[in-house]
Design a protein around this motif. Structure first.
Motif, mmCIF file in Angstrom:
data_model
loop_
_atom_site.group_PDB
_atom_site.id
_atom_site.type_symbol
_atom_site.label_atom_id
_atom_site.label_comp_id
_atom_site.label_asym_id
_atom_site.label_seq_id
_atom_site.Cartn_x
_atom_site.Cartn_y
_atom_site.Cartn_z
ATOM 1 N N UNK A 41 14.678 -0.398 42.247
ATOM 2 C CA UNK A 41 15.739 0.268 41.514
ATOM 3 C C UNK A 41 15.441 1.901 41.245
ATOM 4 N N UNK A 42 16.224 2.788 41.516
ATOM 5 C CA UNK A 42 15.837 4.102 40.956
ATOM 6 C C UNK A 42 16.776 4.568 39.851
ATOM 7 N N UNK A 43 16.334 5.012 38.905
ATOM 8 C CA UNK A 43 17.107 5.404 37.668
ATOM 9 C C UNK A 43 17.159 7.048 37.786
ATOM 10 N N UNK A 44 18.275 7.483 37.972
ATOM 11 C CA UNK A 44 18.389 9.002 37.942
ATOM 12 C C UNK A 44 19.082 9.423 36.746
ATOM 13 N N UNK A 46 16.016 10.750 35.978
ATOM 14 C CA UNK A 46 14.487 10.540 35.535
ATOM 15 C C UNK A 46 13.794 10.200 36.590
ATOM 16 N N UNK A 47 14.293 9.753 37.775
ATOM 17 C CA UNK A 47 13.499 9.174 38.943
ATOM 18 C C UNK A 47 12.522 8.217 38.801
ATOM 19 N N UNK A 48 12.568 7.492 37.750
ATOM 20 C CA UNK A 48 11.736 6.238 37.439
ATOM 21 C C UNK A 48 12.249 5.421 38.625
ATOM 22 N N UNK A 49 11.239 4.807 39.142
ATOM 23 C CA UNK A 49 11.470 3.737 40.224
ATOM 24 C C UNK A 49 10.911 2.443 39.945
ATOM 25 N N UNK A 50 11.576 1.408 39.883
ATOM 26 C CA UNK A 50 11.300 -0.040 39.397
ATOM 27 C C UNK A 50 11.213 -0.931 40.749
ATOM 28 N N UNK A 51 10.100 -1.608 40.906
ATOM 29 C CA UNK A 51 9.865 -2.492 41.780
ATOM 30 C C UNK A 51 9.709 -3.991 41.195
ATOM 31 N N UNK A 52 10.351 -4.864 41.874
ATOM 32 C CA UNK A 52 10.015 -6.332 41.446
ATOM 33 C C UNK A 52 9.490 -6.957 42.805
ATOM 34 N N UNK A 53 8.421 -7.705 42.523
ATOM 35 C CA UNK A 53 7.862 -8.227 43.650
ATOM 36 C C UNK A 53 7.432 -9.927 43.018
ATOM 37 N N UNK A 59 6.712 -0.093 37.280
ATOM 38 C CA UNK A 59 7.649 1.193 37.411
ATOM 39 C C UNK A 59 6.749 2.273 37.487
ATOM 40 N N UNK A 60 7.341 2.890 38.447
ATOM 41 C CA UNK A 60 6.664 4.356 38.868
ATOM 42 C C UNK A 60 7.393 5.417 38.440
ATOM 43 N N UNK A 61 6.648 6.598 37.537
ATOM 44 C CA UNK A 61 7.382 7.549 37.105
ATOM 45 C C UNK A 61 7.266 8.566 38.244
ATOM 46 N N UNK A 62 8.288 9.449 38.325
ATOM 47 C CA UNK A 62 8.426 10.629 39.333
ATOM 48 C C UNK A 62 8.782 11.609 38.730
ATOM 49 N N UNK A 63 8.698 12.874 39.202
ATOM 50 C CA UNK A 63 9.364 14.002 38.938
ATOM 51 C C UNK A 63 10.694 14.014 38.517
ATOM 52 N N UNK A 103 23.754 14.856 42.219
ATOM 53 C CA UNK A 103 24.659 15.978 42.180
ATOM 54 C C UNK A 103 26.126 15.293 42.640
ATOM 55 N N UNK A 104 26.038 14.171 43.364
ATOM 56 C CA UNK A 104 27.224 13.260 43.772
ATOM 57 C C UNK A 104 27.540 12.413 42.648
ATOM 58 N N UNK A 105 27.011 12.415 41.565
ATOM 59 C CA UNK A 105 27.339 11.373 40.248
ATOM 60 C C UNK A 105 26.642 10.115 40.302
ATOM 61 N N UNK A 106 25.819 9.969 41.258
ATOM 62 C CA UNK A 106 24.996 8.549 41.077
ATOM 63 C C UNK A 106 24.159 8.858 40.063
ATOM 64 N N UNK A 107 23.910 7.588 39.300
ATOM 65 C CA UNK A 107 23.035 7.869 37.987
ATOM 66 C C UNK A 107 22.145 6.491 38.598
ATOM 67 N N UNK A 108 22.220 5.541 39.044
ATOM 68 C CA UNK A 108 21.272 4.732 39.567
ATOM 69 C C UNK A 108 21.724 3.954 40.747
ATOM 70 N N UNK A 109 20.662 3.421 41.449
ATOM 71 C CA UNK A 109 21.121 2.661 42.629
ATOM 72 C C UNK A 109 19.725 1.441 42.867
ATOM 73 N N UNK A 110 20.339 0.393 43.325
ATOM 74 C CA UNK A 110 19.617 -0.733 43.438
ATOM 75 C C UNK A 110 19.617 -1.543 44.841
#
Length: 123
Positions: A41-44, A46-53, A59-63, A103-110
């Motif tokens: 899951x990417x949270x925009x 903030x560009x935090x990326x959550x990985x479930x295994x 969770x990985x922080x990004x720029x 910029x296209x309005x996406x705030x999160x994707x899974x």
């Protein structure tokens, strides 16, 4: 380092090593799936990326894409399609892709690697 972090980092490296310049996402997705990642899951913006295994969640922080209070762009399907096609054609880097979908309005994707579904969340 936890087993989950190690699995994810190895899968990301493998996926990046074997992916093609054009339409490379399936290579990365398969490397993550093979490693046991079930959901990414990417949270925009903030560009935090959550990985479930099966070994745990990480969770990985990004720029971040923004650094101040910002209005969320209104969803624009045409901009999203353009961002996807440019990425598939190898015309953008991953950070550029994230900026384009924000910029296209996406705030999160899974991405669900078990059911092979992609969920876009927008304003």
């Amino acid at each position: 380092m936890s087993a989950a972090i190690e699995i994810i980092e190895q899968a990301l490296q493998k996926g990046m090593n074997y992916r093609s310049q054009i339409a490379g996402f399936p290579y990365l997705a398969e490397a993550l799936r093979e490693a046991g990642v079930t959901i990414n899951e990417w949270i925009l913006p903030s560009c935090q990326s959550l990985y479930q295994t099966n070994k745990g969640s990480v969770i990985f922080p990004n720029s971040a894409l923004i650094t101040t209070a910002t209005d969320i762009p209104k969803f624009n399907q045409d901009l999203l399609i353009h961002a996807l096609r440019a990425d598939q054609a190898g015309q953008t880097t991953f950070p550029e892709f994230l900026q384009a979908i924000w910029s296209a309005g996406i705030i999160r994707y899974v991405v669900n690697f078990v059911t092979c579904h992609l969920l876009w969340l927008f304003r």
